[in-house]
Design a protein around this motif. Structure first.
Motif, PDB file in Angstrom:
ATOM      1  N   UNK A  89      43.620  42.454  37.991  1.00  0.00           N
ATOM      2  CA  UNK A  89      43.234  41.079  38.333  1.00  0.00           C
ATOM      3  C   UNK A  89      44.433  40.382  38.960  1.00  0.00           C
ATOM      4  N   UNK A  90      44.142  39.431  39.841  1.00  0.00           N
ATOM      5  CA  UNK A  90      45.231  38.676  40.465  1.00  0.00           C
ATOM      6  C   UNK A  90      44.809  37.248  40.739  1.00  0.00           C
TER       7      UNK A  90
ATOM      8  N   UNK B  74      41.554  43.243  31.386  1.00  0.00           N
ATOM      9  CA  UNK B  74      41.281  42.981  29.965  1.00  0.00           C
ATOM     10  C   UNK B  74      42.488  42.403  29.236  1.00  0.00           C
ATOM     11  N   UNK B  75      43.588  42.164  29.942  1.00  0.00           N
ATOM     12  CA  UNK B  75      44.797  41.624  29.326  1.00  0.00           C
ATOM     13  C   UNK B  75      45.710  42.721  28.791  1.00  0.00           C
ATOM     14  N   UNK B  76      46.889  42.321  28.329  1.00  0.00           N
ATOM     15  CA  UNK B  76      47.848  43.267  27.745  1.00  0.00           C
ATOM     16  C   UNK B  76      48.985  43.600  28.700  1.00  0.00           C
TER      17      UNK B  76
ATOM     18  N   UNK C 256      53.635  45.266  36.385  1.00  0.00           N
ATOM     19  CA  UNK C 256      55.079  44.947  36.534  1.00  0.00           C
ATOM     20  C   UNK C 256      55.597  45.496  37.854  1.00  0.00           C
ATOM     21  N   UNK C 257      55.149  46.725  38.211  1.00  0.00           N
ATOM     22  CA  UNK C 257      55.616  47.339  39.472  1.00  0.00           C
ATOM     23  C   UNK C 257      55.154  46.522  40.680  1.00  0.00           C
ATOM     24  N   UNK C 258      53.886  46.086  40.625  1.00  0.00           N
ATOM     25  CA  UNK C 258      53.347  45.284  41.730  1.00  0.00           C
ATOM     26  C   UNK C 258      54.120  43.965  41.833  1.00  0.00           C
ATOM     27  N   UNK C 259      54.345  43.320  40.698  1.00  0.00           N
ATOM     28  CA  UNK C 259      55.054  42.026  40.709  1.00  0.00           C
ATOM     29  C   UNK C 259      56.474  42.203  41.249  1.00  0.00           C
TER      30      UNK C 259
ATOM     31  N   UNK D  19      50.354  39.180  30.943  1.00  0.00           N
ATOM     32  CA  UNK D  19      49.558  39.927  29.960  1.00  0.00           C
ATOM     33  C   UNK D  19      48.297  39.167  29.535  1.00  0.00           C
ATOM     34  N   UNK D  20      48.199  37.895  29.956  1.00  0.00           N
ATOM     35  CA  UNK D  20      47.019  37.107  29.559  1.00  0.00           C
ATOM     36  C   UNK D  20      46.157  36.772  30.772  1.00  0.00           C
TER      37      UNK D  20
END
Ligand SMILES: NC(=O)C1=CN([C@@H]2O[C@H](COP(=O)(O)OP(=O)(O)OC[C@H]3O[C@@H](n4cnc5c(N)ncnc54)[C@H](O)[C@@H]3O)[C@@H](O)[C@H]2O)C=CC1
Ligand SMILES: CC(C)(CO)C(=O)C(=O)O
Length: 300
Positions: free
Chosen positions: A116-117, A145-147, A153-156, A170-171
């Motif tokens: 999701x983004x 679904x969160x977490x 992290x890699x994409x960010x 994560x939320x």
């Protein structure tokens, strides 16, 4: 990273153009925009400035769509088609930055590759080959679904490498609904009142936007997502302040005589609310007015 941006209009050209400074980017766009980028490159102007030369195509092959990351930046109503097209290639991870709860349409085609983004950058197409940044916002990516998520992290990190403000969240379930509340408030009201986002800092338009956001929070809670009314309202106020000079994407649609994302924003709040017995009178009114405009306002 090898990145495909599927649906490079305003937002996709801005984000894809900035990513192209450090990554291998292919923009899937329509002509004449794609042709101009392929010939002369892409100009990013406004609050950010860059001239880049990403690949641009209107007809991606499966090999073109085989990449480390595919970003979906179509309008919500084109998400199903985007998902089908991407499934003809082999993207390792797919992340939608479109508004509305579009990820479900992508999951149907791409399964658990979908992250999701959400994005609060402001972008407007000036003309073929040029996009204007009208607001430097923030991008969040995360598991549907969160977490915690290594791939998010890699994409960010890849986004940050190119100077984009991006965090793994994560939320994400809560953030998606918060973004829906922001869009239900800002997009619908600015499109109907024909005002920039900053006009919602004042009553009475602000009060309508706040009511739409509160209703969205109630529906979110009925869906099991912990979003308080006050947090949804605060999110509207923050985005209004951060993107005051921006014309929301829905206002741009109305001014262009184009179809809006009413079904994926105000309409989605009404439909999901109805499924849970939650009343959404403000969103219902906004959706009805937008659809009334669409009935004879769409010219292209
Ligand atoms: N523009 C903005 O400031 C922001 C937009 N958003 C959201 O991002 C999404 C995109 O918005 P915009 O960029 O404003 O819309 P846009 O209409 O400028 O861009 C979408 C593009 O996708 C292209 N497209 C759709 N299907 C395609 C296909 N099969 N092949 C090639 N191209 C295809 C369209 O031709 C169009 O150019 C929307 O959900 C919007 O709500 C979110 C935050 C800010
Ligand atoms: C964040 C905001 C409201 C920026 O205008 C947006 O998402 C949009 O215009 O669609």
């Amino acid at each position: 990273m090898d990145i495909v941006v599927f649906g490079a209009g305003a937002l996709g050209s801005l984000v894809g153009g900035l990513l192209a400074r450090d990554h291998h980017v292919t923009l899937v766009a329509r002509d004449p925009h794609a042709r101009r980028i392929a010939g002369q490159g892409l100009q990013v102007s406004g609050e950010l400035d860059a001239h880049v030369r990403p690949r641009a195509t209107t007809a991606p092959t499966p090999a073109d769509l085989t990449c480390d990351l595919a970003l979906v930046t179509t309008k919500a109503y084109d998400a199903v088609e985007a998902g089908r097209a991407l499934a003809s290639g082999d993207p390792a991870v797919v992340c939608s930055l479109s508004n509305g709860l579009t990820e479900e349409a992508l999951v149907a085609e791409l399964g658990d590759r979908v992250l999701a983004g959400s994005a609060t950058y402001g972008a407007e197409l000036v003309g073929p080959g040029e996009v204007r940044c009208t607001g430097v916002g923030r991008i969040h990516v995360g598991e549907l679904g969160g977490g915690d998520s290594e791939r998010a992290e890699r994409v960010a990190a890849a986004f940050r490498e190119s100077g984009l403000d991006c965090e793994a969240d994560p939320e994400m379930p809560r953030r998606r609904w918060e973004k829906l509340a922001v869009n239900a408030g800002i997009n619908a009201v600015t499109a109907l009142a024909r005002v920039e986002n900053g006009a919602l800092a004042d009553a009475p338009a602000r009060d309508v936007a706040h009511r739409a956001a509160r209703e969205t929070a109630r529906v979110a809670r009925a869906e099991g997502v912990d979003l308080a009314d006050d947090d949804a309202v605060a999110a509207v106020d923050t985005v209004v302040a951060e993107t005051a000079a921006n014309r929301s994407s829905m206002l741009q649609d109305v001014l262009d005589g184009s179809r809006t994302e009413v079904d994926a924003i105000s309409g989605a709040v009404v439909d999901r609310g109805a499924a849970h017995g939650v009343a959404t009178p403000t969103n219902r009114t906004l959706a009805a007015l937008l659809r009334a405009w669409e009935a004879d306002g769409i010219t292209e």
